[in-house]
Design a protein around this motif. Structure first.
Motif, PDB file in Angstrom:
ATOM      1  N   GLU A 163       0.829  -1.204   0.000  1.00  0.00           N
ATOM      2  CA  GLU A 163       0.000   0.000   0.000  1.00  0.00           C
ATOM      3  C   GLU A 163       0.861   1.250   0.000  1.00  0.00           C
ATOM      4  OE1 GLU A 163      -4.097  -1.687   1.969  1.00  0.00           O
ATOM      5  OE2 GLU A 163      -2.730  -0.572   3.244  1.00  0.00           O
ATOM      6  N   ALA A 164       1.960   1.204   0.756  1.00  0.00           N
ATOM      7  CA  ALA A 164       2.850   2.369   0.794  1.00  0.00           C
ATOM      8  C   ALA A 164       3.442   2.624  -0.594  1.00  0.00           C
ATOM      9  CB  ALA A 164       3.959   2.155   1.820  1.00  0.00           C
ATOM     10  N   ALA A 165       3.815   1.565  -1.261  1.00  0.00           N
ATOM     11  CA  ALA A 165       4.380   1.730  -2.607  1.00  0.00           C
ATOM     12  C   ALA A 165       3.338   2.317  -3.553  1.00  0.00           C
ATOM     13  CB  ALA A 165       4.882   0.389  -3.136  1.00  0.00           C
ATOM     14  N   ARG A 166       2.126   1.796  -3.479  1.00  0.00           N
ATOM     15  CA  ARG A 166       1.045   2.307  -4.330  1.00  0.00           C
ATOM     16  C   ARG A 166       0.781   3.769  -4.002  1.00  0.00           C
ATOM     17  NH1 ARG A 166      -2.758  -1.339  -6.257  1.00  0.00           N
ATOM     18  NH2 ARG A 166      -3.521   0.441  -7.430  1.00  0.00           N
ATOM     19  N   ASP A 167       0.789   4.063  -2.707  1.00  0.00           N
ATOM     20  CA  ASP A 167       0.537   5.413  -2.234  1.00  0.00           C
ATOM     21  C   ASP A 167       1.559   6.388  -2.815  1.00  0.00           C
ATOM     22  OD1 ASP A 167      -0.982   7.069  -0.336  1.00  0.00           O
ATOM     23  OD2 ASP A 167       0.960   7.340   0.621  1.00  0.00           O
ATOM     24  N   LEU A 168       2.792   5.915  -2.988  1.00  0.00           N
ATOM     25  CA  LEU A 168       3.858   6.782  -3.478  1.00  0.00           C
ATOM     26  C   LEU A 168       3.934   6.795  -4.999  1.00  0.00           C
ATOM     27  CD1 LEU A 168       6.452   5.802  -0.769  1.00  0.00           C
ATOM     28  CD2 LEU A 168       5.482   8.084  -1.084  1.00  0.00           C
ATOM     29  N   GLY A 169       2.949   6.183  -5.655  1.00  0.00           N
ATOM     30  CA  GLY A 169       2.878   6.330  -7.104  1.00  0.00           C
ATOM     31  C   GLY A 169       3.197   5.090  -7.910  1.00  0.00           C
ATOM     32  N   ALA A 170       3.378   3.938  -7.248  1.00  0.00           N
ATOM     33  CA  ALA A 170       3.689   2.727  -7.996  1.00  0.00           C
ATOM     34  C   ALA A 170       2.406   2.037  -8.429  1.00  0.00           C
ATOM     35  CB  ALA A 170       4.517   1.783  -7.130  1.00  0.00           C
TER      36      ALA A 170
END
Ligand code: ATP
Ligand code: MG
Lengths: 261, 361
Positions: A163-170
């Motif tokens: 989720e953190a990765a997605r949150d940062l644009g991944a």
């Protein structure tokens, strides 16, 4: 009473260790015997058998052949196994248990049965016995180990990481490549070594599906038929040392990587 | 777009998980540059709201408008919103600097831009010395700052924080609260902060939204919520209070008049005033009760007997029994010196009508 128990357990343990290792020790010892006949007493020692193994091109090329098969089978197995693990882990869908069962099955089928089944299937498909067929059967056999090991590792990846990765644009693919995959690497390396050792060690499938070129276990078997000689002990010892070294290294490597993250 | 439009508008959002209603028709606006805190007990739907804003959950119904655009169905990577996760979710295989650069890379920033921005944010949060360390080599407070730096680096319009101080010990927690608040002031960013700790909410927020069972219980400034709680739930959830059960008598000069065991009291009126004769509850904070030797001129005054004292350091909690109100009790905070002198004789306590909130119920 406690003390008696402890002594008994210690003795039992060492008896067990001896029971397991005496055959190996005997085998290794015989490889250094300066005589064509295996057995005691040993009057003189030699390294000639090792010299002959390392100068025998047939043995060396067979060793290379076995390693090639192991590497190819492992590559396929790791790819398929990881894919299945990623597909199944943490998802609920109809038929998940069925896929799970089918995935684990090849590890449980007796080697001889799966070898014969492969032989029949290969003929049906018109696949010639040989390297391709062996690689294929080894890959199928080892996929479950990869899938289970990778799934176990994947289940410990906190959801918040993705989720953190997605949150940062991944997007999901980038998140998989940059976060999930690095996390899985220790498990994948561990599983790969394990697969290679299984493949390298396999006799039944290689025997049934092999062409004219034998794998190392098949070659040893053929040599045994023409009579036991310390040369075989030397080959076996080399194989033993290599596999044990790789196995121990892999185990420690995996443990260290798991501890780091 | 003017600054008057809200940055975030949550429009009638509901979220159901099977039979569980996590959010029940929530409507809320958040202005630019606000430090908004979502406060409520465990399971009231705080995280769910945050996750809907971040794009990790889709609402069952309703819309989310961000900066004038409907983002209800947008995935997280498309939103100009970043989140600080409760467990920080730092990437263990990346250094502090790589963690912070991650979002910048994915924004397509060039190498030099990434370098500049990550250096800037690390300096801002005093992380420059730790750039090459891995998260596993940091203390709890440092990790928390890295998580904050990583979320702030891409310059999001809205920063979501889900109980980010939960893992810190009490002392560090207090420090980080101040730090967070000052970072919010200096960056002038909109912070949406979730906590179930009422003290934390009171010290940090411009505005607090109290949630209960998927609904907004009350929405206002910390002072508002503390001194004029709208409901019994809010009054009890935030701070310690005296709850006075009585009967509605009517209105007088904008105040509510109530009967409390034969005493006539005046309080701050709630939005929807109850009918005359209805049972009502009022809340008055412990520190709003003043002690007097004579009957004071405040709107409310009762005489009581001291039945207990608790020393609390800078102040004292005094328990009073009010004989004229059928032996009902009140608790008051007084400074330690006053606390020592009272005791033997009955005392008068008085409070303004504005310091007593009549609760909705
Ligand atoms: N993925 C999910 N599946 C099922 N139920 C869920 C899920 N996520 C949340 N819930 C339920 O929704 C309700 C609200 O959960 P939420 O996580 O928003 O609470 P919270 O206010 O953040 O609580 P806490 O302070 O404990 O973090 C709870 O009853 C919870 O059990
Ligand atoms: Mg939560």
């Amino acid at each position: 009473m406690m003390r008696g128990n402890r002594i008994f357990l210690t003795c039992f343990y060492w008896a067990f260790v001896l029971y397991v290792f005496i055959p190996l020790i005997l085998m290794i010892t015989m490889g250094f015997k300066d005589s064509k006949f295996i057995g005691f007493p040993i009057r003189s020692w030699t390294l000639d058998w090792y010299a002959s193994v390392f100068s025998n091109t047939e043995i060396l090329s067979t060793f290379g052949y076995s390693v090639t098969i192991a590497v190819l089978a492992t590559l396929i197995s790791v790819f398929v196994g990881t894919w299945i693990a990623v597909l199944l882990e943490g998802r609920k869908f109809w038929g998940r248990m069925v896929i799970m069962g089918l995935t684990v099955m090849p590890a449980l089928v007796p080697g001889i049965i799966s070898a014969i089944a492969f032989r029949i299937y290969a003929r049906l498909l018109g696949i010639e016995p040989g390297m391709g067929a062996i690689v294929w059967s080894h890959a199928v056999h080892t996929v479950p180990f990869v899938a289970l090991v990778v799934m176990a590792r994947l289940s410990t990846l906190p959801k918040s990481q993705i989720e953190a990765a997605r949150d940062l644009g991944a997007d999901p693919l980038i998140a998989f490549v940059r976060i999930t995959l690095p996390y899985l690497i220790p498990a994948i390396i561990g599983a790969s070594i394990f697969c290679m050792l299984i493949s390298f060690d396999d006799f039944v499938r290689s025997f049934f599906l092999g062409g004219y070129e034998p794998t190392l276990p098949v070659l040893i078997f053929a040599k045994l038929r023409s009579g036991m000689s310390p040369e075989i002990n030397a080959i076996a010892t080399v194989a033993l040392v290599l596999t044990a070294a790789i196995g121990i290294w892999a185990e420690r490597f995996t443990r260290r990587m798991n501890k780091d993250s | 777009m003017t600054d008057q439009t809200p940055l975030v508008r949550i429009e009638g959002v509901s979220k159901h998980f099977g039979d569980t209603v996590a959010l029940d028709n929530l409507t809320l606006d958040i202005a630019r540059g606000e430090f908004v805190t979502f406060l409520g007990p465990s399971g009231c739907g705080k995280s769910t709201t945050l996750r809907i804003l971040g794009g990790f959950e889709r609402p069952t119904s309703g819309r989310v408008i961000l900066d004038g655009k409907d983002v209800t169905t947008q995935p997280p990577e498309k939103r100009q919103v970043n989140m600080v996760f409760q467990d920080y979710a730092l990437f263990p295989h990346m250094t502090v600097k790589q963690n912070i650069s991650f979002g910048l890379e994915l924004k397509g920033m060039d190498k030099r831009g990434i370098q500049r921005r990550s250096d800037e944010i690390m300096a801002f949060l005093e992380l420059s010395a730790f750039g090459d360390r891995y998260p596993g080599q940091l203390s709890g407070g440092q990790r928390q700052r890295v998580a904050l730096a990583r979320a702030l680096a891409p310059n999001p319009a809205l920063l979501l924080l889900d109980e980010p101080l939960g893992a810190l010990d009490a002392k560090l927690r207090g420090q980080v609260q101040q730090e967070l608040k000052s970072i919010q002031r200096r960056t002038n960013k909109t912070f949406f902060f979730v906590t179930h700790d009422q003290e934390e909410a009171l010290t940090m927020s411009d505005r607090i939204v109290v949630m209960n069972q998927g609904k907004v219980e009350q929405d206002g400034t910390p002072e508002d919520l503390y001194f004029h709680p709208a409901s019994r739930f809010v009054a009890e959830f935030i701070g310690e209070t005296n709850l006075l059960s009585g009967e509605m008598r009517g209105h007088e000069d904008g105040a509510v008049v109530m009967d409390w065991f034969g005493q006539t009291l005046r309080g701050h009126a709630p939005a929807g005033a109850p009918r005359t004769g209805a049972p009502i509850t009022a809340s008055v904070r412990l520190e709003k009760l003043g002690f007097h030797a004579e009957r004071p001129a405040t709107a409310n005054a009762v005489q009581g007997k001291v039945v207990g004292k608790t020393f609390l350091g800078s102040r004292m909690a005094v328990d009073l029994m009010i004989e004229d109100a059928q032996g009902a009790t009140l608790r008051a905070f007084v400074d330690a010196e006053t606390g020592q002198t009272v005791g033997a004789d009955p005392v008068w306590v008085g409070w303004d009508s504005d310091s007593m909130a009549v609760l909705r119920d």
